[in-house]
Structure formats: C-alpha cells, structure tokens
Scaffold this motif. Structure first.
Motif, short mmCIF file in Angstrom:
data_model
loop_
_atom_site.label_atom_id
_atom_site.label_comp_id
_atom_site.label_asym_id
_atom_site.label_seq_id
_atom_site.Cartn_x
_atom_site.Cartn_y
_atom_site.Cartn_z
N SER A 88 72.88 70.49 -47.54
CA SER A 88 71.90 71.38 -46.93
C SER A 88 71.16 70.65 -45.82
O SER A 88 70.80 69.48 -45.97
N ASN A 122 68.18 70.84 -42.47
CA ASN A 122 67.15 71.54 -41.72
C ASN A 122 66.80 70.71 -40.50
O ASN A 122 66.92 69.48 -40.50
N LYS A 170 67.20 72.30 -32.48
CA LYS A 170 68.27 73.20 -32.97
C LYS A 170 69.22 73.55 -31.84
O LYS A 170 68.81 73.87 -30.73
#
Length: 120
Positions: A56, A58, A64
């Motif tokens: 996972s 982030n 991004k």
C-alpha cells in the motif's frame, strides 16, 4: 546496519529525473513500512511517499503523478526501496530522508539524508 542508508541525490535541472535508493539491514522481524520524507530550508520535514510491506502506498499531493515509490525489495541481508522522481521542480529541492519502521518491535529509524537540488 539497521539505520537506513540513502543514496542517489544530486543536482538536476527542472524537468529532469533522479532515483533515490534506501537500504536497511534485515532483522528477524519483518519490516512494516519504508518511506521518504523531505525537508526544505526553513520548512518542516514532510512525507513524500510511503509504502507498506503489503504494497500500500500514499503520496504527498505535490508529487502525485511525478514520483513513484517502489515495492520493498528483500534479499538475504537488506530491505531496499527506491524513489523514482520525474518532472522535478525547483520546489522539490531539499534533503530527502528515508524512514523505516518495524511494528513488531515498535522501532523506527531515520537515515542521514541525501541532498536533492533542482535548478530552474
């Protein structure tokens, strides 16, 4: 050496790319996550990207689509993670720190940091 060791920083022009690497020694306990933080002059350290042992991820909103953190690679002696940084901007300049943590032992370590400078 459990303390993460970073490499790959340097000077690059805006729009260019760099790849940072971070390695930490394996222990009998599985690593929980690895992350990259950065600190610009006069600013607080901020999370750039994080990945868990399960994959996972982030990312900070500002990176991004430009930065990619790899899955944690494990061999006999090391855990390694990479940060691929593309389309670099001057505001990406700072010291990039690797962070690793082991939930089973509630321990975590910071690397010494590697300088990334993006010129305009």
């Amino acid at each position: 050496q459990v303390q993460p060791v970073e490499s790959g920083g340097g000077l690059v022009q805006a729009g260019g790319s760099l790849r940072l690497s971070c390695a930490t020694s394996r222990t009998i306990f599985s690593i929980s996550s690895m992350a990259w933080y950065r600190q610009a002059p006069g600013k607080q350290r901020e999370l750039v990207a994080k990945i868990t042992s399960g994959g996972s991820t982030n990312y900070a909103d500002s990176v991004k689509g430009r930065f990619t953190i790899s899955r944690i690679s494990k061999d006999a002696t090391k855990n390694t993670v990479y940060l691929q940084m593309n389309s670099l901007k001057p505001e990406d300049t700072g010291v990039y720190y690797c962070y690793a943590d082991w939930a089973a032992t509630m321990t975590s370590y910071w690397g010494q940091g590697t300088q990334v400078t993006v010129s305009s």
